[in-house]
Design a protein around this motif. Structure first.
Motif, PDB file in Angstrom:
ATOM      1  N   ALA A  54     -37.825 -41.714  55.962  1.00  0.00           N
ATOM      2  CA  ALA A  54     -36.513 -41.962  55.362  1.00  0.00           C
ATOM      3  C   ALA A  54     -36.226 -40.972  54.238  1.00  0.00           C
ATOM      4  O   ALA A  54     -35.112 -40.436  54.117  1.00  0.00           O
ATOM      5  N   GLN A  55     -37.237 -40.693  53.404  1.00  0.00           N
ATOM      6  CA  GLN A  55     -37.045 -39.729  52.321  1.00  0.00           C
ATOM      7  C   GLN A  55     -36.743 -38.342  52.884  1.00  0.00           C
ATOM      8  O   GLN A  55     -35.881 -37.620  52.367  1.00  0.00           O
ATOM      9  N   GLY A  56     -37.452 -37.957  53.938  1.00  0.00           N
ATOM     10  CA  GLY A  56     -37.192 -36.655  54.553  1.00  0.00           C
ATOM     11  C   GLY A  56     -35.791 -36.546  55.118  1.00  0.00           C
ATOM     12  O   GLY A  56     -35.159 -35.487  55.033  1.00  0.00           O
ATOM     13  N   LEU A  57     -35.286 -37.635  55.690  1.00  0.00           N
ATOM     14  CA  LEU A  57     -33.918 -37.628  56.209  1.00  0.00           C
ATOM     15  C   LEU A  57     -32.904 -37.427  55.087  1.00  0.00           C
ATOM     16  O   LEU A  57     -31.908 -36.709  55.249  1.00  0.00           O
ATOM     17  N   LYS A  58     -33.165 -38.048  53.942  1.00  0.00           N
ATOM     18  CA  LYS A  58     -32.269 -37.844  52.798  1.00  0.00           C
ATOM     19  C   LYS A  58     -32.372 -36.412  52.280  1.00  0.00           C
ATOM     20  O   LYS A  58     -31.354 -35.786  51.943  1.00  0.00           O
ATOM     21  N   GLY A  86     -50.400 -49.090  54.159  1.00  0.00           N
ATOM     22  CA  GLY A  86     -50.080 -47.676  53.972  1.00  0.00           C
ATOM     23  C   GLY A  86     -48.716 -47.398  53.385  1.00  0.00           C
ATOM     24  O   GLY A  86     -48.271 -46.248  53.407  1.00  0.00           O
ATOM     25  N   GLY A  87     -48.026 -48.424  52.872  1.00  0.00           N
ATOM     26  CA  GLY A  87     -46.665 -48.207  52.404  1.00  0.00           C
ATOM     27  C   GLY A  87     -46.510 -47.947  50.928  1.00  0.00           C
ATOM     28  O   GLY A  87     -45.498 -47.394  50.492  1.00  0.00           O
ATOM     29  N   ILE A  88     -47.501 -48.325  50.127  1.00  0.00           N
ATOM     30  CA  ILE A  88     -47.361 -48.217  48.677  1.00  0.00           C
ATOM     31  C   ILE A  88     -47.226 -46.761  48.246  1.00  0.00           C
ATOM     32  O   ILE A  88     -46.396 -46.422  47.385  1.00  0.00           O
ATOM     33  N   ALA A  89     -48.017 -45.875  48.846  1.00  0.00           N
ATOM     34  CA  ALA A  89     -47.943 -44.460  48.475  1.00  0.00           C
ATOM     35  C   ALA A  89     -46.566 -43.883  48.786  1.00  0.00           C
ATOM     36  O   ALA A  89     -46.018 -43.094  47.996  1.00  0.00           O
ATOM     37  N   GLY A  90     -45.988 -44.262  49.920  1.00  0.00           N
ATOM     38  CA  GLY A  90     -44.661 -43.768  50.274  1.00  0.00           C
ATOM     39  C   GLY A  90     -43.599 -44.250  49.310  1.00  0.00           C
ATOM     40  O   GLY A  90     -42.658 -43.518  48.971  1.00  0.00           O
ATOM     41  N   LEU A  91     -43.738 -45.502  48.840  1.00  0.00           N
ATOM     42  CA  LEU A  91     -42.785 -46.023  47.862  1.00  0.00           C
ATOM     43  C   LEU A  91     -42.904 -45.283  46.536  1.00  0.00           C
ATOM     44  O   LEU A  91     -41.892 -44.926  45.912  1.00  0.00           O
ATOM     45  N   LEU A  92     -44.116 -45.047  46.081  1.00  0.00           N
ATOM     46  CA  LEU A  92     -44.324 -44.265  44.858  1.00  0.00           C
ATOM     47  C   LEU A  92     -43.665 -42.894  44.963  1.00  0.00           C
ATOM     48  O   LEU A  92     -43.005 -42.421  44.035  1.00  0.00           O
ATOM     49  N   GLY A 142     -30.244 -33.959  54.087  1.00  0.00           N
ATOM     50  CA  GLY A 142     -28.809 -33.964  53.826  1.00  0.00           C
ATOM     51  C   GLY A 142     -28.040 -35.087  54.484  1.00  0.00           C
ATOM     52  O   GLY A 142     -26.809 -35.031  54.544  1.00  0.00           O
ATOM     53  N   ILE A 143     -28.740 -36.108  54.993  1.00  0.00           N
ATOM     54  CA  ILE A 143     -28.034 -37.270  55.548  1.00  0.00           C
ATOM     55  C   ILE A 143     -27.294 -37.971  54.404  1.00  0.00           C
ATOM     56  O   ILE A 143     -27.914 -38.450  53.450  1.00  0.00           O
ATOM     57  N   GLU A 144     -25.986 -38.027  54.488  1.00  0.00           N
ATOM     58  CA  GLU A 144     -25.197 -38.609  53.399  1.00  0.00           C
ATOM     59  C   GLU A 144     -25.022 -40.112  53.533  1.00  0.00           C
ATOM     60  O   GLU A 144     -24.874 -40.815  52.526  1.00  0.00           O
ATOM     61  N   ARG A 145     -25.029 -40.625  54.746  1.00  0.00           N
ATOM     62  CA  ARG A 145     -24.896 -42.061  54.939  1.00  0.00           C
ATOM     63  C   ARG A 145     -26.157 -42.765  54.417  1.00  0.00           C
ATOM     64  O   ARG A 145     -27.205 -42.138  54.244  1.00  0.00           O
ATOM     65  N   PRO A 146     -26.079 -44.065  54.179  1.00  0.00           N
ATOM     66  CA  PRO A 146     -27.274 -44.799  53.738  1.00  0.00           C
ATOM     67  C   PRO A 146     -28.411 -44.669  54.752  1.00  0.00           C
ATOM     68  O   PRO A 146     -28.183 -44.598  55.961  1.00  0.00           O
ATOM     69  N   VAL A 147     -29.613 -44.609  54.247  1.00  0.00           N
ATOM     70  CA  VAL A 147     -30.819 -44.603  55.072  1.00  0.00           C
ATOM     71  C   VAL A 147     -31.714 -45.734  54.588  1.00  0.00           C
ATOM     72  O   VAL A 147     -31.944 -45.879  53.382  1.00  0.00           O
ATOM     73  N   LEU A 148     -32.184 -46.541  55.531  1.00  0.00           N
ATOM     74  CA  LEU A 148     -33.071 -47.644  55.197  1.00  0.00           C
ATOM     75  C   LEU A 148     -34.429 -47.442  55.853  1.00  0.00           C
ATOM     76  O   LEU A 148     -34.539 -46.795  56.905  1.00  0.00           O
ATOM     77  N   ALA A 149     -35.452 -48.012  55.229  1.00  0.00           N
ATOM     78  CA  ALA A 149     -36.783 -48.087  55.826  1.00  0.00           C
ATOM     79  C   ALA A 149     -37.145 -49.560  55.939  1.00  0.00           C
ATOM     80  O   ALA A 149     -36.966 -50.316  54.982  1.00  0.00           O
ATOM     81  N   GLU A 185     -40.505 -44.914  64.835  1.00  0.00           N
ATOM     82  CA  GLU A 185     -41.815 -45.549  64.639  1.00  0.00           C
ATOM     83  C   GLU A 185     -42.862 -44.449  64.683  1.00  0.00           C
ATOM     84  O   GLU A 185     -42.958 -43.715  65.670  1.00  0.00           O
ATOM     85  N   VAL A 186     -43.635 -44.308  63.623  1.00  0.00           N
ATOM     86  CA  VAL A 186     -44.628 -43.233  63.555  1.00  0.00           C
ATOM     87  C   VAL A 186     -46.027 -43.800  63.344  1.00  0.00           C
ATOM     88  O   VAL A 186     -46.868 -43.744  64.225  1.00  0.00           O
ATOM     89  N   SER A 187     -46.295 -44.330  62.170  1.00  0.00           N
ATOM     90  CA  SER A 187     -47.597 -44.896  61.860  1.00  0.00           C
ATOM     91  C   SER A 187     -47.445 -45.837  60.677  1.00  0.00           C
ATOM     92  O   SER A 187     -46.368 -45.934  60.079  1.00  0.00           O
ATOM     93  N   MET A 188     -48.534 -46.516  60.318  1.00  0.00           N
ATOM     94  CA  MET A 188     -48.466 -47.537  59.277  1.00  0.00           C
ATOM     95  C   MET A 188     -47.933 -46.953  57.967  1.00  0.00           C
ATOM     96  O   MET A 188     -48.544 -46.083  57.360  1.00  0.00           O
ATOM     97  N   GLY A 189     -46.774 -47.457  57.541  1.00  0.00           N
ATOM     98  CA  GLY A 189     -46.192 -47.044  56.269  1.00  0.00           C
ATOM     99  C   GLY A 189     -45.353 -45.789  56.319  1.00  0.00           C
ATOM    100  O   GLY A 189     -44.794 -45.380  55.296  1.00  0.00           O
TER     101      GLY A 189
END
Length: 686
Positions: free
Chosen positions: A455-459, A479-485, A462-469, A445-449
């Motif tokens: 999750a992108q940084g974890l991928k 604050g999530g739309i920019a991260g999705l883009l 080199g995290i090979e297993r699935p990563v979800l947000a 938990e960091v901040s809004m969005g």
């Protein structure tokens, strides 16, 4: 009757409501904000009164937009109020500095609330530094009464100087309630039409010279506002039970700010043997009244600074002592006497006072010293003051988010993953409650969005297993739309789980752009469609599920986890806070005692330990049950019919099919649940 506008000279209001009442009296024209605890109460109190008092009020999409809307109105000569919790100041900081350097033509008051003690999560933040950073005056009330008075003063100072004024509360002050003497609610007439004159040297940052001139102007406004606001500071000489003259050089004093002043007053009231104590109570935190402080400190032998969190005032007092070569010992955080973490309480203040008196070596009488020491010691003992009750964090009964996370755990198990093998980055709001047992899904938990970027940084790492947000609908708009883009453009392999309950639920079920909204006599406002926005970001894998349809949700999540790219699953269902039975359900669920194998074949109790619903409880075997069970202290599963909303998750978890709807609904059941509230559809009335 709205208690904010009830007739009478005295009203019983919280700190948040006191700010709202004062803003109405001051003639506020625009009020904006973003929901958040603490700090959402002022705007929530104003919204129902907007039409009646000709007020433009809104829950904005985020705090930065809220400030910009309020600033635009203030630039056009109107009085504006913007409200938020402390984290919102981080969101709006970029615009705050620019707006503060340009100043306003009307009035702009920024009301934020720090969560000292971290009762609502997030970082324990000392927001006073934003006033120093942005060169704006800062007022800090110690009570609801002061919140009322300081709000009026803040509007007046902002209008006279052009400086935005930061009014900073804390959780205790915002939520406390007290009787407040108020002025008549006579809104000042708007005498001039709104106007905004072109002045690019003031309202843009295009030329370095203009920026320097704006900075100098902001500092000049700060100095002018400081002089106007200095009346909130209170200097009280030699308060205490002993009124006999004290030799010069043997005085002790306290510089105090915020709610610590209330703790100090409470401790003083319990000390019959306290020596005289000089007190300088600061309501204006920035700029500090240096000349008045120097005059206060000069005759003292020792001074204690009481302020929660960072030693902001104490550091400036230390600098003043050094610059003026004052012979006074300084006690506080810098010498380790008081903590920089958590809220103060009366016991901490009592210990600090004991150290202050000991440093000055009085009272000189051994008998008086012994009596004072005994009284202070009693106040620091456990039970000397009432301790707060422990709090728990869990999803409400029937919450659709619990259903979604439970389905996710099943989907991961079906895909061959063990618990804690797949990372789910969490986000602010009800969704983050998935971090707690028994679901234990969210990891961060960091901040809004921020869950998407993390999750992108974890991928990338080199995290090979699935990563979800995981993210809520209000957080997505905030604050999530920019991260999705960004994730789509990066073509990373991750899954976004959007938990859409149509409201900003955790902070009080306020509407967001994805909620249907209608006010009295108005038509429904446009509704932002999450699926359309997600597809507009370039996502090709978009699925919407009803989390109460468990097996279908599990299947969709498995499909999303296998998709090579950004997959978005929208789990959509209304919030269940009001406690009404889910649509289509005639009765709450119950346990069939004939089928339940708790204690004799079902030791894992998945209906309780895996689901974690507050409506499902464990109780000792009842009288009349098998004596062997009672002798062993066996527990039985029960479902509270008044909190159960018939989501069916406990029934889905039961391997023995021992849970189902009541055979015949209690005739009083629905009437009792009706009293709680109406089921929240996606239509939110004003």
């Amino acid at each position: 009757m709205n208690r904010l506008t009830a007739p009478g000279k005295r009203l019983f209001l919280s700190g948040d409501e006191a700010v709202a009442r004062a803003a109405l009296e001051a003639g506020v024209h625009v009020a904006t904000g973003y929901p958040g605890n603490p700090g959402g109460g002022a705007l929530a109190a104003l919204l129902p009164l907007a039409t009646r008092y000709g007020l433009a009020a809104e829950w904005s999409v985020n705090e930065k937009v809220a400030l910009e809307v309020a600033a635009g109105a203030a630039w056009a000569g109107r009085k504006s109020l913007v409200t938020m919790k402390m984290s919102g100041l981080n969101v709006l900081a970029d615009s705050l500095l620019s707006i503060a350097h340009s100043g306003v033509n009307g009035a702009l008051v920024i009301y934020a609330v720090d969560d000292v003690g971290v009762f609502y999560g997030m970082v324990e933040q000392d927001s006073r530094y934003y006033a120093l950073l942005a060169s704006v005056p800062l007022l800090m009330p110690a009570s609801p009464e002061e919140a009322y008075a300081m709000t009026l003063l803040a509007f007046r100072a902002s209008a006279q100087t052009g400086a935005p004024v930061l009014l900073l509360g804390t959780t205790v002050v915002a939520a406390s309630q007290s009787w407040i003497r108020v002025a008549p609610l006579e809104r000042p007439a708007v005498e001039e039409p709104a106007s905004f004159q072109r002045d690019v040297a003031r309202f843009t940052k295009a030329v370095p010279q203009w920026c320097r001139e704006q900075h100098a102007a902001a500092l000049a406004r700060l100095k002018q506002a400081g002089a106007l606001l200095s009346e909130v500071n209170v200097r009280e000489e030699l308060s205490g039970s002993a009124k006999a003259p004290v030799p010069r050089g043997r005085n002790v004093g306290v510089v105090v700010a915020g709610v610590s002043a209330a703790y100090l007053a409470e401790v003083q009231a319990r000390l019959s043997a306290a020596p005289p104590l000089a007190i300088f109570k600061l309501g204006l935190i920035h700029p500090l009244p240096r000349e008045e402080l120097e005059a206060f400190l000069a005759p003292l032998e020792a001074v204690l600074v009481l302020e929660e969190l960072e030693p902001l005032i104490e550091t400036q007092v230390a600098a003043l002592i050094a610059e003026r070569n004052l012979q006074v010992r300084l006690l506080g955080k810098r010498n380790g006497l008081l903590p920089r973490v958590g809220e103060y309480n009366q016991a901490q203040v009592a210990r600090a006072l004991a150290a202050l008196f000991e440093t000055a070596g009085y009272p000189e009488s051994a008998a008086e010293a012994q009596t004072l020491a005994a009284q202070l010691s009693a106040l620091t003992e456990p039970g000397g003051f009432l301790a707060p009750l422990p709090r728990t964090l869990e999803f409400c009964p029937g919450c659709p988010h619990r259903m979604t996370y439970y389905a996710l755990k099943r989907a991961l198990q079906a895909a061959g993953y063990q618990p804690n093998e797949v990372i789910t980055t969490g986000d602010i709001g009800c969704t983050i409650l998935g971090m707690h047992a028994p679901l234990s899904v969210c990891w961060t938990e960091v901040s809004m969005g921020a869950s998407l970027g993390i999750a992108q940084g974890l991928k990338y790492a080199g995290i090979e297993r699935p990563v979800l947000a995981a993210m809520g609908d209000s957080t997505f708009f905030h604050g999530g739309i920019a991260g999705l883009l960004n994730a789509v453009q990066a073509e990373v392999h991750l899954t976004l789980l959007l938990l859409d309950n149509g409201l900003t639920a955790m902070t009080g079920q306020q509407p967001n752009p994805g909620s249907w909204q209608a006010g009295a006599g108005s038509t429904a406002k446009p509704r932002a469609d999450i699926e359309t926005i997600v597809r507009g970001c370039g996502v090709t894998f978009v699925r919407e599920v009803n989390p109460y349809e468990l097996e279908a949700t599990v299947a969709t999540l498995r499909e999303a986890l296998a998709f090579q790219g950004v997959a978005v699953v929208i789990a959509r269902a209304p919030c269940t806070v009001p406690g009404r039975l889910l649509p289509g359900q005639a009765a709450p669920f119950q346990v069939d005692e004939a089928r339940c194998c708790a204690g004799h074949g079902c030791d894992e109790l998945p209906c309780y330990y895996e689901v974690g619903c507050p409506a499902v409880v464990l109780m000792p075997a009842e009288k009349g049950a098998d004596e062997g069970l009672r002798a062993r202290g066996e527990l039985r599963v029960r479902i509270d019919p008044l909190s159960c909303v018939a989501c069916g998750l406990c029934a889905a978890a039961c391997p023995f099919e021992a849970i189902g709807p009541l055979a015949a609904a209690d005739s009083d059941h629905n009437e009792q649940k009706e009293m709680a509230s109406a089921w929240p559809s996606l239509l939110v009335q004003e």
